[in-house]
Design an enzyme around this catalytic site. Structure first.
Site, mmCIF file in Angstrom:
data_model
loop_
_atom_site.group_PDB
_atom_site.id
_atom_site.type_symbol
_atom_site.label_atom_id
_atom_site.label_comp_id
_atom_site.label_asym_id
_atom_site.label_seq_id
_atom_site.Cartn_x
_atom_site.Cartn_y
_atom_site.Cartn_z
ATOM 1 C CD GLU A 427 44.955 43.501 42.019
ATOM 2 O OE1 GLU A 427 45.304 44.693 41.923
ATOM 3 O OE2 GLU A 427 44.296 43.060 42.972
ATOM 4 C CG ASP A 500 46.379 36.782 37.889
ATOM 5 O OD1 ASP A 500 47.316 36.927 37.076
ATOM 6 O OD2 ASP A 500 46.531 36.764 39.127
ATOM 7 C CG ASP A 504 40.943 37.841 43.481
ATOM 8 O OD1 ASP A 504 39.732 37.907 43.806
ATOM 9 O OD2 ASP A 504 41.822 37.314 44.182
#
Ligand code: 28G
Length: 637
Positions: A427, A500, A504
């Protein structure tokens, strides 16, 4: 310490050799010596109590994880018989705990012993793999006890008191010279025992975890049986038939089925044989599907919902939005398949099919409103499938004209043997850049993720296929989706999600796992999906190599080791903060990285969270967000 005074006869020497074999090759008996194998020990013991419940003599099972990871299981059954064998002079109870496979032949009372796959190897295996075991039996007016250490009798069965109750209590401590870990996961045990309680109507299983304050506990007792099970599975979904369709046939081949349709688009059918989850399905599931397809088509035709000239509805149309649990009992089950969780007995198909035919047809006749609502959904599923087929054909034709069909964002690897290849789904742009530079381009491909988050919950497959975020994932993996998914075509042996360790990141992981679970399930079942584990901290000190830590505990431990003075602690907020070399060292290098293989349970959990976050039901969503406020406050939903 108890003194070991025991004389051995030929019989007992054989016994010792048997259990020695278990200790030499534990994997053969319980699958593995990992956490999974450890949990199997508990299942083995509890299975014996459940057998006693199936035989009609036990209504209550207490499972306790005591401090120090000691397991205690207690039931209120008849108690294992304590009488001595006339020839060996050894009690029946001691035989059950010391003779390999002694358990397998017993349980003849109910006829359907919980056994098969890895289960049913019996109490003696648990005994052999435990540092110590203590068995206490109440029956015949007395309390009897025996003790073992690593499978060897330390104290033979003796009467230690009086009692007018009956039952069996087993306490054991797994052997840490055998198992990689002794740490039980409460949630794993809780899920298993909830499932067992659903499958055994009326049985109460109470589980407690006393290892830490506050204690955890679960109390499972469902008079509704499988009805309660599907209601539980659908607890966050909008239902089409509020009361599940329930089918129960007792007798020689017991069959129990519960069905509830929801407004979602996925199919969720769980099947069990003798309380064992048949993940790979088999003949019972086949019978269920055949009947479902036939009965709904017949009803639709005879009530003019489908015209004679219309095509029949296909099975997959009729299974859109279905949640069902099928449980059958088979006397001599044949388990097949890769994980021995596929029922092979061919006679079962017809039995399930005819049981279903009768009951389901009657149900539809008696509940025309429900029947209509379900059929409306089936018909729109059928139309959508037709439209999707046309759309796919268009895509295929278009693709065959183009030279390269791989997504532009994909940085592919050069290796041609798919089993050696890995794709990192990353991402964010900066992390994608570092990953591209840091990777070993021979076997590692990078796919950065882009585009808007798609609500998989409210989308039919054709929309998924064209979604700008998921389409590159589908095309890169190269094996299709849904019913077209073909695991033999996957372009990478490992599909690694690298996100991460923040909100998110959790969001993207949930989305991708939900997507894989619903549209590429074999990929998860086959163990091809992994989560990369980036470090949380870097510790640097002059004259010392940088140290990466993956958890808070690890950091505290390392700080204690190297001393806290002059240490610079960097907390990584995201993958983007690492340079390509650091990313390789910590997260991508097969020699040093940590990869977590995604299990079906993880995907089911993700799917559940996703349903709550994206579904139509407002109440569970509010509850979830309240309970998890600190994790989801940044989520834009
Ligand atoms: C608490 C943890 C695990 C159990 C029983 C009850 C009987 C039994 C268990 O018998 C031996 C061999 C064939 C009859 C059966 C008691 C019949 C009459 C039992 C358990 C004896 C096994 N009375 N409860 N085994 N059979 N609970 N809980 O292990 O002839 S094991």
């Amino acid at each position: 310490m108890d003194k070991f005074v025991h004389e051995y006869n030929a019989n007992q020497i054989q016994v010792l050799e048997g259990l020695e074999a278990v200790r030499k090759r534990p994997g053969m008996y319980i699958g593995s010596v990992s956490a999974r194998g450890l949990h199997h020990l508990v299942y083995e013991i509890v299975d014996n109590s459940v057998d006693e419940a199936l035989a009609g003599y036990c209504t209550n099972i207490e499972v306790t994880i005591e401090p120090g990871n000691i397991i205690c299981v207690e039931d209120n059954g008849r108690g294992i018989p304590v009488d001595k064998h006339p020839k060996t002079g050894i009690s029946a109870a001691e035989t059950v705990y010391t003779v390999l496979h002694a358990g397998g032949k017993f349980g003849g009372d109910s006829g359907y012993k919980v056994s098969g796959g890895l289960h049913g190897v019996g109490a003696s295996v648990v005994n052999a793999l435990s540092e110590w075991t203590e068995v206490t039996i109440q029956r015949d007016g007395g309390i009897f006890q025996m003790k073992f250490a690593r499978g060897k009798t330390v104290e033979s069965l003796k009467r230690i008191g009086d009692s007018d109750k009956t039952g069996t209590k087993v306490r054991f401590l797994a052997d840490d010279t055998i198992f990689e870990t002794r740490e039980y996961q409460y949630e794993v045990l809780e899920n298993r025992f909830r499932e067992m309680a659903f499958l055994t109507k009326g049985l109460r299983i109470h589980i407690q975890d006393l290892r830490e304050e506050p204690k955890k506990e679960g109390d499972f007792h469902f008079e509704g049986g499988l009805n309660s099970f599907v209601e539980y599975l659908n607890r966050n979904k909008e239902k089409i038939n509020p009361k599940p369709i329930y089918i129960e046939k007792k007798g020689d081949f017991p069959v129990e089925i519960a069905i509830q349709y929801t407004t979602s688009y996925n199919e969720n059918i769980l099947s069990f044989v003798n309380n064992i989850n048949t993940v790979e399905g088999g003949t019972h599931l086949e019978g269920f599907k055949r009947s479902l397809t036939k009965v709904f088509n017949d009803y639709a035709k005879s009530h003019n919902i489908l015209k004679e000239k219309d095509n029949n509805l296909q099975g997959e149309d009729i299974r859109e939005g279905i949640t069902a649990v099928i449980s059958v009992k088979v006397k001599e089950p044949q388990f097949e398949g890769q994980t021995k969780t596929k029922l092979g007995n061919s006679e079962v198909t017809g039995i399930v099919q005819s049981t279903m035919n009768e009951h389901l047809a009657t149900y539809l006749e008696e509940n025309p409103t429900v029947a209509k609502a379900i059929l409306e959904k089936c018909i729109s599923a059928s139309r959508a499938r037709e439209a999707a087929r046309k759309a796919r054909e268009l895509v295929r034709r278009k693709n065959s004209l183009e030279t390269s069909t791989l997504p532009g964002k994909l940085a592919d690897c050069s290796e041609k043997d798919a089993s050696k290849c890995e794709v990192y789904i990353v991402e964010g742009d900066s992390a994608g850049g570092s990953a591209k530079q840091g990777r070993d381009r021979k076997f590692q491909a990078i796919l950065p993720l882009w585009g808007k988050m798609l609500n998989v919950e409210k989308s039919r497959p054709e929309k998924i296929y064209n979604n700008d975020k998921l389409n590159p994932v589908i095309v890169a993996i190269g094996a299709g989706i849904g019913n077209d998914f073909d695991i033999t075509k996957i372009r990478y042996g490992k599909v690694i999600i690298m996100a991460d360790a923040d909100v998110d990141g959790a969001h993207i992981r949930t989305l991708l796992l939900t997507f894989f679970f619903r549209y590429m399930r074999p990929l998860i079942e086959n163990g091809n999906v992994y989560l990369a584990q980036p470090p949380l901290y870097k510790l640097s000190k002059r004259g010392m190599k940088d140290i990466y830590c993956y958890t808070d505990e690890e950091m505290t431990a390392k700080l204690n080791e190297i001393g806290r003075e002059n240490v610079n602690i960097q907390r990584y907020k995201g993958l983007g903060e690492m340079n390509p070399e650091q990313l390789w060292d910590t997260t991508m290098n097969p020699e040093t990285r940590i990869l977590v293989q995604v299990k079906l349970e993880d995907a089911i959990k993700a799917d559940e969270i996703f349903t709550i976050l994206m579904g139509d039901e407002i109440a569970p969503r509010r509850k979830f967000i309240e309970e998890n406020a600190k994790y989801v406050k940044n989520l834009d939903i």
